[in-house]
Design a protein around this motif. Structure first.
Motif, PDB file in Angstrom:
ATOM      1  N   TYR A 299       0.816  -1.225   0.000  1.00 47.03           N
ATOM      2  CA  TYR A 299       0.000   0.000   0.000  1.00 47.03           C
ATOM      3  C   TYR A 299       0.848   1.273   0.000  1.00 47.03           C
ATOM      4  N   SER A 349      -6.986  -4.035  -2.574  1.00 46.11           N
ATOM      5  CA  SER A 349      -6.407  -5.138  -1.809  1.00 46.11           C
ATOM      6  C   SER A 349      -6.308  -6.393  -2.675  1.00 46.11           C
ATOM      7  N   THR A 355      -5.323 -11.094   1.087  1.00 45.50           N
ATOM      8  CA  THR A 355      -6.342 -12.087   1.480  1.00 45.50           C
ATOM      9  C   THR A 355      -7.345 -11.473   2.457  1.00 45.50           C
ATOM     10  N   LEU A 359      -3.776  -8.807   8.815  1.00 50.51           N
ATOM     11  CA  LEU A 359      -3.745  -8.035  10.067  1.00 50.51           C
ATOM     12  C   LEU A 359      -4.440  -8.757  11.217  1.00 50.51           C
TER      13      LEU A 359
HETATM   14  P1  ADP Z   1      -5.001  -7.550   2.929  1.00 53.81           P
HETATM   15  O1  ADP Z   1      -4.572  -8.913   2.618  1.00 53.81           O
HETATM   16  O2  ADP Z   1      -6.238  -7.107   2.228  1.00 53.81           O
HETATM   17  O3  ADP Z   1      -3.887  -6.571   2.875  1.00 53.81           O
HETATM   18  P2  ADP Z   1      -4.846  -7.166   5.763  1.00 53.81           P
HETATM   19  O4  ADP Z   1      -5.558  -7.831   6.872  1.00 53.81           O
HETATM   20  O5  ADP Z   1      -3.356  -7.279   5.744  1.00 53.81           O
HETATM   21  O6  ADP Z   1      -5.490  -7.692   4.433  1.00 53.81           O
HETATM   22  O7  ADP Z   1      -5.222  -5.632   5.780  1.00 53.81           O
HETATM   23  C1  ADP Z   1      -6.594  -5.266   5.872  1.00 53.81           C
HETATM   24  C2  ADP Z   1      -6.821  -3.952   5.155  1.00 53.81           C
HETATM   25  O8  ADP Z   1      -6.150  -2.885   5.839  1.00 53.81           O
HETATM   26  C3  ADP Z   1      -6.261  -3.913   3.746  1.00 53.81           C
HETATM   27  O9  ADP Z   1      -7.157  -4.451   2.821  1.00 53.81           O
HETATM   28  C4  ADP Z   1      -6.043  -2.426   3.526  1.00 53.81           C
HETATM   29  O10 ADP Z   1      -7.266  -1.844   3.120  1.00 53.81           O
HETATM   30  C5  ADP Z   1      -5.722  -1.914   4.917  1.00 53.81           C
HETATM   31  N1  ADP Z   1      -4.249  -1.759   5.111  1.00 53.81           N
HETATM   32  C6  ADP Z   1      -3.404  -2.618   5.696  1.00 53.81           C
HETATM   33  N2  ADP Z   1      -2.170  -2.135   5.756  1.00 53.81           N
HETATM   34  C7  ADP Z   1      -2.209  -0.900   5.183  1.00 53.81           C
HETATM   35  C8  ADP Z   1      -1.234   0.122   4.937  1.00 53.81           C
HETATM   36  N3  ADP Z   1       0.040  -0.021   5.302  1.00 53.81           N
HETATM   37  N4  ADP Z   1      -1.676   1.256   4.349  1.00 53.81           N
HETATM   38  C9  ADP Z   1      -2.961   1.425   3.985  1.00 53.81           C
HETATM   39  N5  ADP Z   1      -3.927   0.485   4.184  1.00 53.81           N
HETATM   40  C10 ADP Z   1      -3.554  -0.642   4.780  1.00 53.81           C
END
Ligand code: ADP
Length: 392
Positions: A299, A349, A355, A359
């Motif tokens: 991102y 994403s 996935t 997080l």
């Molecule tokens: P994904 O596999 O979709 O990245 P995560 O659980 O890692 O799933 O993250 C959930 C959501 O949080 C992401 O879809 C994104 O929208 C947001 N996100 C995570 N990390 C960042 C970041 N560093 N900057 C901006 N948005 C983020």
């Protein structure tokens, strides 16, 4: 002679008089004792009764289930603390009818049905309010000593938590199915197009096969993440917490992700002080760092910088942060991004191969180490993910 007889009779009378006085005295004494004993017994009985009543009251009020008794006129006679808690009652409802006390037609209907049918009747109730609460109530008609209607007994069970868990499970299954179906149907579409003739054009065929590979990879990542979550939640992954050096661990993750960073022209920095040791499971900590740094690259902006830093905070915990200069995360999404499958920007994403589980895995692992995870972000300027770990 008469005189002797008179003296004798006088003596007898006196003897009888004194004997009866003694008898009366003894009788009076035993009566007194009896009176005293029965007063003592009465007092003891009252004491035992009060104790029993207090115990019953404590039992009644400590019950998890809400219990309410209506008298034969349909007025509340008894109510325990659980009912007051479940319905957030602030005043004494004894003496009131069901409608006066709760203002719920659904509950009144269940009570009416139990009265007509004369047997146990149950039903579910949804309580309006800020947070939806769901209760199950069982109503049974009570008979008095003459066998006539003597009131009603209502028992309430709180189903809110159960319903929440059911909803979470249903949502999770729906999300997983959706996430699995999307890449699968794309793969199927590309394969069909290839079979229909696209395979004859080598350039098109190569492009389609690369797309198929990308979606197959996404399926693999998704399944791996799902298995990790399931193992974490079922306690199958037991942490092996040991003194762990942070710097080499971060370097290792940065190395693994360097090709991805180079693709986007992103510079990776590790500014964690040397010889920083934490108490952690090395493999799990690597997964936390991988997911956060991978997101920061995913991102982060083209030709930007991703920096991993660390410091000892005021609580003497190690505070690690991963900073990027991407789009940032809006305030209302900062808690929600840790939920399974929550994404701020779904399409973005997916395109980036996410996935939606990374997080939630991070949060699970950090919390099982006794730490916390949070975000600071200025939309448009970037995000910083922080987590804490106990120091060695
Ligand atoms: P994904 O596999 O979709 O990245 P995560 O659980 O890692 O799933 O993250 C959930 C959501 O949080 C992401 O879809 C994104 O929208 C947001 N996100 C995570 N990390 C960042 C970041 N560093 N900057 C901006 N948005 C983020």
């Amino acid at each position: 002679m008469w005189t002797a007889l008179a003296i004798l009779s006088l003596a007898c009378t006196a003897a009888i008089y004194f004997w009866s006085r003694r008898q009366i005295k003894a009788l009076e004494l035993s009566l007194d004792r009896l009176k005293h004993e029965s007063a003592h017994q009465r007092e003891q009985q009252q004491h035992a009764l009060a104790e029993e009543h207090a115990q019953q009251q404590a039992l009644f009020n400590s019950m998890v289930e809400g219990v309410l008794v209506l008298d034969s006129d349909g007025k509340v006679r008894l109510v325990n603390h659980a009912v007051e808690r479940l319905f957030s009652l602030h005043n004494d409802i004894r003496g009131q009818t069901i409608m006066e006390a709760f203002r719920m037609h659904a509950l009144q209907e269940i009570v009416n049905r139990a009265a007509i049918e004369g047997q146990m009747t149950g039903g579910e109730l949804e309580l309006p309010g800020m947070e939806l609460r769901c209760l199950h109530v069982n109503v049974v008609s009570l008979l008095n000593r003459e066998g006539r209607h003597g009131g009603m007994l209502l028992v309430f069970h709180d189903l809110t938590r159960l319903r929440q868990l059911e909803n979470t499970r249903r949502e999770f299954v729906a999300n997983v199915s959706h996430e699995l179906r999307t890449p699968l149907s794309l793969i199927k579409g590309y394969v069909e197009t290839l079979i229909d003739g696209a395979k004859d054009d080598p350039a098109v065929a190569l492009r389609f096969l690369q797309t198929i590979e990308k979606h197959a990879d996404r399926l693999t990542f998704l399944i791996e993440d799902l298995l990790t979550i399931s193992r974490l939640e079922s306690g199958q992954i037991v942490l092996s917490v040991q003194p762990t050096e942070l710097t080499p661990l971060v370097d290792h993750v940065l190395e693994d992700l360097s090709a991805r960073a180079t693709e986007k022209g992103i510079t990776l920095r590790n500014t964690i002080p040397q010889e920083t040791k934490v108490r952690a499971d090395g493999d799990r900590l690597e997964q936390v760092l991988f997911n956060l740094i991978d997101n920061a690259i995913k991102y982060g902006k083209q030709d930007g910088v991703v920096e991993v830093s660390g410091r000892v905070n005021d609580d003497n915990l190690m505070e690690v942060s991963v900073h990027d200069d991407g789009p940032g995360i809006p305030e209302d999404a900062r808690e929600r991004v840790f939920e399974r499958f929550y994404r701020v920007d779904r399409a973005r994403s997916r395109d980036a191969g996410g996935t939606g589980l990374g997080l939630s895995i991070v949060k699970h692992i950090v919390q099982s180490h006794g730490g916390e995870v949070w975000i600071e972000s200025e939309p448009g300027k970037g995000s910083t993910f922080f987590f804490t770990l106990p120091r060695e």
